[in-house]
Design an enzyme around this catalytic site. Structure first.
Site, PDB file in Angstrom:
ATOM      1  N   LYS A   1      36.828 -16.793 -22.825  1.00 25.00           N
ATOM      2  CA  LYS A   1      37.119 -15.483 -23.422  1.00 25.00           C
ATOM      3  C   LYS A   1      38.002 -14.627 -22.499  1.00 25.00           C
ATOM      4  O   LYS A   1      38.143 -14.925 -21.303  1.00 25.00           O
ATOM      5  CB  LYS A   1      35.799 -14.801 -23.767  1.00 25.00           C
ATOM      6  CG  LYS A   1      35.012 -15.565 -24.853  1.00 25.00           C
ATOM      7  CD  LYS A   1      33.755 -14.809 -25.288  1.00 25.00           C
ATOM      8  CE  LYS A   1      33.055 -15.528 -26.432  1.00 25.00           C
ATOM      9  NZ  LYS A   1      31.866 -14.744 -26.909  1.00 25.00           N
TER      10      LYS A   1
ATOM     11  N   TYR B   1      35.777 -14.817 -36.547  1.00 28.45           N
ATOM     12  CA  TYR B   1      34.403 -14.299 -36.479  1.00 28.45           C
ATOM     13  C   TYR B   1      33.949 -13.700 -37.812  1.00 28.45           C
ATOM     14  O   TYR B   1      33.019 -12.885 -37.831  1.00 28.45           O
ATOM     15  CB  TYR B   1      34.294 -13.268 -35.360  1.00 28.45           C
ATOM     16  CG  TYR B   1      34.175 -13.878 -33.976  1.00 28.45           C
ATOM     17  CD1 TYR B   1      33.025 -14.574 -33.590  1.00 28.45           C
ATOM     18  CD2 TYR B   1      35.201 -13.755 -33.045  1.00 28.45           C
ATOM     19  CE1 TYR B   1      32.905 -15.134 -32.324  1.00 28.45           C
ATOM     20  CE2 TYR B   1      35.085 -14.319 -31.769  1.00 28.45           C
ATOM     21  CZ  TYR B   1      33.932 -15.004 -31.425  1.00 28.45           C
ATOM     22  OH  TYR B   1      33.806 -15.557 -30.164  1.00 28.45           O
TER      23      TYR B   1
ATOM     24  N   ASN C   1      30.859 -12.215 -22.610  1.00 33.33           N
ATOM     25  CA  ASN C   1      29.982 -13.269 -22.083  1.00 33.33           C
ATOM     26  C   ASN C   1      30.728 -14.570 -21.769  1.00 33.33           C
ATOM     27  O   ASN C   1      30.156 -15.652 -21.811  1.00 33.33           O
ATOM     28  CB  ASN C   1      28.790 -13.487 -23.020  1.00 33.33           C
ATOM     29  CG  ASN C   1      29.212 -13.874 -24.408  1.00 33.33           C
ATOM     30  OD1 ASN C   1      30.402 -14.039 -24.687  1.00 33.33           O
ATOM     31  ND2 ASN C   1      28.257 -14.042 -25.300  1.00 33.33           N
TER      32      ASN C   1
ATOM     33  N   HIS D   1      32.723 -19.156 -25.495  1.00 35.15           N
ATOM     34  CA  HIS D   1      32.190 -19.452 -26.827  1.00 35.15           C
ATOM     35  C   HIS D   1      31.804 -20.921 -26.911  1.00 35.15           C
ATOM     36  O   HIS D   1      32.462 -21.771 -26.309  1.00 35.15           O
ATOM     37  CB  HIS D   1      33.263 -19.156 -27.882  1.00 35.15           C
ATOM     38  CG  HIS D   1      32.913 -19.676 -29.257  1.00 35.15           C
ATOM     39  ND1 HIS D   1      32.109 -18.957 -30.122  1.00 35.15           N
ATOM     40  CD2 HIS D   1      33.227 -20.835 -29.886  1.00 35.15           C
ATOM     41  CE1 HIS D   1      31.952 -19.679 -31.232  1.00 35.15           C
ATOM     42  NE2 HIS D   1      32.621 -20.809 -31.126  1.00 35.15           N
TER      43      HIS D   1
ATOM     44  N   GLU E   1      35.812 -24.698 -36.742  1.00 34.34           N
ATOM     45  CA  GLU E   1      36.457 -23.925 -35.673  1.00 34.34           C
ATOM     46  C   GLU E   1      37.588 -24.729 -35.014  1.00 34.34           C
ATOM     47  O   GLU E   1      38.634 -24.159 -34.675  1.00 34.34           O
ATOM     48  CB  GLU E   1      35.409 -23.514 -34.629  1.00 34.34           C
ATOM     49  CG  GLU E   1      34.415 -22.511 -35.186  1.00 34.34           C
ATOM     50  CD  GLU E   1      33.237 -22.222 -34.259  1.00 34.34           C
ATOM     51  OE1 GLU E   1      32.394 -21.383 -34.633  1.00 34.34           O
ATOM     52  OE2 GLU E   1      33.148 -22.819 -33.174  1.00 34.34           O
TER      53      GLU E   1
HETATM   54  N1  UDP Z   1      28.059 -10.199 -29.418  1.00 37.57           N
HETATM   55  C1  UDP Z   1      28.027  -8.862 -29.091  1.00 37.57           C
HETATM   56  N2  UDP Z   1      26.853  -8.155 -29.299  1.00 37.57           N
HETATM   57  C2  UDP Z   1      25.727  -8.739 -29.793  1.00 37.57           C
HETATM   58  C3  UDP Z   1      25.770 -10.108 -30.121  1.00 37.57           C
HETATM   59  C4  UDP Z   1      26.945 -10.796 -29.924  1.00 37.57           C
HETATM   60  O1  UDP Z   1      29.019  -8.304 -28.651  1.00 37.57           O
HETATM   61  O2  UDP Z   1      24.702  -8.053 -29.957  1.00 37.57           O
HETATM   62  C5  UDP Z   1      29.299 -10.960 -29.232  1.00 37.57           C
HETATM   63  C6  UDP Z   1      29.243 -11.917 -28.039  1.00 37.57           C
HETATM   64  O3  UDP Z   1      30.545 -11.977 -27.460  1.00 37.57           O
HETATM   65  C7  UDP Z   1      28.871 -13.222 -28.721  1.00 37.57           C
HETATM   66  C8  UDP Z   1      29.653 -13.124 -30.042  1.00 37.57           C
HETATM   67  O4  UDP Z   1      29.535 -11.762 -30.397  1.00 37.57           O
HETATM   68  O5  UDP Z   1      29.228 -14.352 -27.941  1.00 37.57           O
HETATM   69  C9  UDP Z   1      29.133 -13.993 -31.163  1.00 37.57           C
HETATM   70  O6  UDP Z   1      27.753 -13.747 -31.336  1.00 37.57           O
HETATM   71  P1  UDP Z   1      26.732 -14.954 -31.565  1.00 37.57           P
HETATM   72  O7  UDP Z   1      25.427 -14.359 -31.990  1.00 37.57           O
HETATM   73  O8  UDP Z   1      27.359 -15.984 -32.431  1.00 37.57           O
HETATM   74  O9  UDP Z   1      26.517 -15.507 -30.067  1.00 37.57           O
HETATM   75  P2  UDP Z   1      26.997 -16.892 -29.418  1.00 37.57           P
HETATM   76  O10 UDP Z   1      26.939 -17.958 -30.477  1.00 37.57           O
HETATM   77  O11 UDP Z   1      28.390 -16.655 -28.874  1.00 37.57           O
HETATM   78  O12 UDP Z   1      26.018 -17.155 -28.298  1.00 37.57           O
HETATM   79 MG    MG Z   2      27.766 -18.016 -32.342  1.00 33.53          MG
END
Ligand code: UDP
Ligand code: MG
Length: 138
Positions: free
Chosen positions: A10, A50, A113, A116, A127
């Protein structure tokens, strides 16, 4: 030949100069890079990627963040790629990520974070197809 997962390093991790360190973790864990490129997503492309989160409160912030700088996108191959990669990257919130995971080491916070990883075999294919043609995979 294993199955595939899709990943993105990211924007904040690219900006911090962590591409190499993160890729080393990925290859050391046994993933083979099938496709890879550095790209800067437009807000429209990031929003499309997304779209599944479009109703969530963090969606607009997420789209702005993911289109705010270049990312490194890749398709990775390994047996049990999706499950093993989610283990390697750790929990979404780095405060909850296991020590030694990529997010525990490189993520700044729940939003920024670092990386991905696809959450299912089906989404790994969707994807990967979103970002790469057949001619970009070896
Ligand atoms: N994210 C965020 N706030 C939240 C949850 C997710 O900003 O409360 C962002 C974070 O960058 C995350 C992405 O949205 O990686 C996609 O969320 P997901 O729940 O799919 O998490 P992931 O699969 O990436 O662990
Ligand atoms: Mg996810």
């Amino acid at each position: 030949m294993g199955n595939i997962t899709f990943t993105m390093i990211k924007p904040e991790a690219v900006e911090a100069g962590n591409i190499g360190a993160i890729l080393q973790r990925i290859e050391t864990a046994g993933f083979r890079v099938m496709a890879m490129k550095k790209i800067h997503l437009s807000p429209q492309r990031a929003g499309e990627f997304y779209a599944i989160h479009s109703e969530r409160p963090f969606y607009s912030e997420l789209v702005e963040y993911m289109s705010g700088g270049p990312i490194v996108a890749a398709i990775l191959e390994k047996e049990n790629a999706v499950t093993d990669f989610r283990k390697l990257i750790g929990a979404t919130n780095p405060a909850e990520a296991e020590p030694g995971t990529i997010r525990a080491e490189f993520a700044e916070n729940l939003s920024k974070n670092a990386i991905h990883g696809s959450d299912s075999d089906e989404n790994a294919i969707i994807e990967s197809d979103f970002h790469f043609t057949k001619e970009e995979r070896y």
